[in-house]
Design a protein around this motif. Sequence first.
Motif, PDB file in Angstrom:
ATOM      1  N   PHE A 272       0.861  -1.246  -0.014  1.00  0.00           N
ATOM      2  CA  PHE A 272      -0.055   0.030   0.178  1.00  0.00           C
ATOM      3  C   PHE A 272       0.913   1.184   0.268  1.00  0.00           C
ATOM      4  CE2 PHE A 272       0.403  -0.592   4.706  1.00  0.00           C
ATOM      5  CZ  PHE A 272       0.842   0.526   4.987  1.00  0.00           C
ATOM      6  N   ARG A 273       0.417   2.222  -0.615  1.00  0.00           N
ATOM      7  CA  ARG A 273       1.122   3.458  -0.783  1.00  0.00           C
ATOM      8  C   ARG A 273       0.621   4.757  -0.242  1.00  0.00           C
ATOM      9  NH1 ARG A 273       1.632   1.022  -5.620  1.00  0.00           N
ATOM     10  NH2 ARG A 273       0.220   2.494  -6.726  1.00  0.00           N
ATOM     11  N   ASP A 277      -1.472  14.298  -3.595  1.00  0.00           N
ATOM     12  CA  ASP A 277      -2.251  14.731  -4.921  1.00  0.00           C
ATOM     13  C   ASP A 277      -2.569  16.217  -4.700  1.00  0.00           C
ATOM     14  OD1 ASP A 277      -2.635  13.359  -7.263  1.00  0.00           O
ATOM     15  OD2 ASP A 277      -4.732  13.148  -6.838  1.00  0.00           O
ATOM     16  N   GLU A 282      -3.189  10.951  -0.965  1.00  0.00           N
ATOM     17  CA  GLU A 282      -3.901   9.826  -1.498  1.00  0.00           C
ATOM     18  C   GLU A 282      -3.409   8.637  -1.016  1.00  0.00           C
ATOM     19  OE1 GLU A 282      -3.078   7.928  -5.966  1.00  0.00           O
ATOM     20  OE2 GLU A 282      -3.973   9.696  -5.997  1.00  0.00           O
ATOM     21  N   ASN A 284      -3.411   4.283  -1.483  1.00  0.00           N
ATOM     22  CA  ASN A 284      -3.410   3.424  -2.428  1.00  0.00           C
ATOM     23  C   ASN A 284      -3.533   1.690  -1.598  1.00  0.00           C
ATOM     24  OD1 ASN A 284      -4.084   4.398  -5.340  1.00  0.00           O
ATOM     25  ND2 ASN A 284      -1.858   5.338  -4.381  1.00  0.00           N
ATOM     26  N   HIS A 286      -4.074  -2.162  -0.369  1.00  0.00           N
ATOM     27  CA  HIS A 286      -3.985  -3.456  -1.140  1.00  0.00           C
ATOM     28  C   HIS A 286      -5.215  -3.965  -1.686  1.00  0.00           C
ATOM     29  CE1 HIS A 286      -3.857  -3.891   3.164  1.00  0.00           C
ATOM     30  NE2 HIS A 286      -4.314  -5.271   2.906  1.00  0.00           N
ATOM     31  N   GLY A 327     -10.823   9.352  -5.978  1.00  0.00           N
ATOM     32  CA  GLY A 327     -10.731   8.268  -4.980  1.00  0.00           C
ATOM     33  C   GLY A 327     -12.017   7.496  -4.856  1.00  0.00           C
ATOM     34  N   THR A 331     -12.709  -1.371  -7.764  1.00  0.00           N
ATOM     35  CA  THR A 331     -11.664  -2.032  -8.707  1.00  0.00           C
ATOM     36  C   THR A 331     -12.252  -3.515  -8.430  1.00  0.00           C
ATOM     37  OG1 THR A 331     -10.141  -0.381  -8.530  1.00  0.00           O
ATOM     38  CG2 THR A 331      -9.375  -2.598  -9.399  1.00  0.00           C
ATOM     39  N   GLU A 453     -11.782  -0.635 -13.262  1.00  0.00           N
ATOM     40  CA  GLU A 453     -11.856   0.374 -12.353  1.00  0.00           C
ATOM     41  C   GLU A 453     -13.288   0.847 -12.752  1.00  0.00           C
ATOM     42  OE1 GLU A 453      -9.295   3.878 -10.315  1.00  0.00           O
ATOM     43  OE2 GLU A 453      -8.930   3.068 -12.348  1.00  0.00           O
TER      44      GLU A 453
END
Length: 497
Positions: A272-273, A277, A282, A284, A286, A327, A331, A453
């Motif tokens: 995860f990151r 932004d 932001e 992301n 997993h 956001g 997905t 997505e």
Amino acid sequence: GEPLPRWALGCYWRTDGEPLWKDRTLLVTADDGGRHSTADALRFMQGLAQQLSLDERFIIPAFEDVTQIINEELRWPENFDPHSADLKNTDERKRLAKLIERGLGEAVGYVLPLKALPPATPQRAAKAIVPNGFRSSPWPLKREHLYLIAGDSPLGLRLPLASLPWVLPEDKEEAFGRDPFDATHEAPAAKASSKKSITAASKEKYDPREVVHTALCAEVRKGVLCVFLPPVPLLEDFIVLLDAIEATAAALKLPLRLEGYTPPSDARVKEFRITPDPGVIEVNIHPSSTWEQLVANTQTLYEEARQTRLGTEKFMLDGRHTGTGGGNHVTLGAATPADSPCLRRPDVLMSLITYWQHHPALSYLFSGMFIGPTSQAPRVDEARHESLYELEIAFQQMAEKLKPGEESQQPWLVDRLLRNLLVDLSGNTHRAEFCIDKLYSPDSATGRLGLVEFRGFEMPPPCADVAVADVAAARARRPFLEDALQWQFESLGNRVA
């Protein structure tokens, strides 16, 4: 206030439970006022070269380009007085102050050209890949020393790679990573079959094809030893390099910080990151394999954000309550691209597109302030007038190639038929209600992940229950859904009505 705010913080772990990094005390995750010096960076690079069985002569000291600073000063006009200018808060003055404090003639870090050798086992012959070690090479530079490009970025982003000998396109050694459709669950090998290095050559006698254009770098910033990782195509090679770095840090008792290129995309590593932004942070996360895991991850994310005084809501100038925008897209995929439902059963994606087209309320119910052709998720019929006619032809061709309920043996079929139809006004495939950028794109391996997505879902306030309500609608979780509908109707007003 950062010169380059496009940072990213990543957390990576192996799915088999084995640690990527064993000793947590050797990993620096904050600016804790370390006391390391550039001499420690040199000691680390020498120890790492021994771990990888490479010649220490390949280590190159890196210097700031003093001549560039002098040239900039010579271009000042005669009547310009630098002391009269207000330079207290400028990034340039801070950078120059650091250079003067360190010493303009002192090395700021060290560079080790590094590239993984091809695996011992051919990749297509077997699932298991045995790493074959790394190689290095000298860097024949025109100038006597390696001078960095000016800036505040990490050392690995300021290397003068353009001054290295160029190679004809047909002579380049392309490094290919593991194909997403060749995914395996076997544990990656932790040791190389052999460790090799090429013989150091003089600057006058070298083959441009043997010059390595990627490098591992070490420098000290704010007293912390920072190690810049080079791009590595295979997970096995990345693990071998990471083990060598940790072994070197343990032997020298040098805690360090890892930065640079991320691990290669592989189903055996999750991540995860956290990235910046415009106007927002932001995150992301997993993928989730179960509904309970999705709810737990979302609730944890919202709670951690609340404790750091971050939220998913804002107020317009007229006082209206709205979300942060963007956001929260849904997905759909699988653990491996080959198992993706939209690739195995293209009729599933065809059915979803058709259902959304026949029910416009789904396109607007969970959207934010902006809808229509110029929004972040325009509908298929909002791009071009003839899109629906061409989409019908594509669906007919898809139905001709597949029987109802039959699994497709052509994973590229969906991308070839729909790539130019699921787009916005400008032809951008990313800004579409159904984004298939990462389904089976031929451009790169990261585009063949089997993911679809749904961009019509935007970040809603104010809690995790409302966030998961978007997906809960499909599972008939009525309490979540009622909360979401209440806020969405108040936000959208007459548009939905």
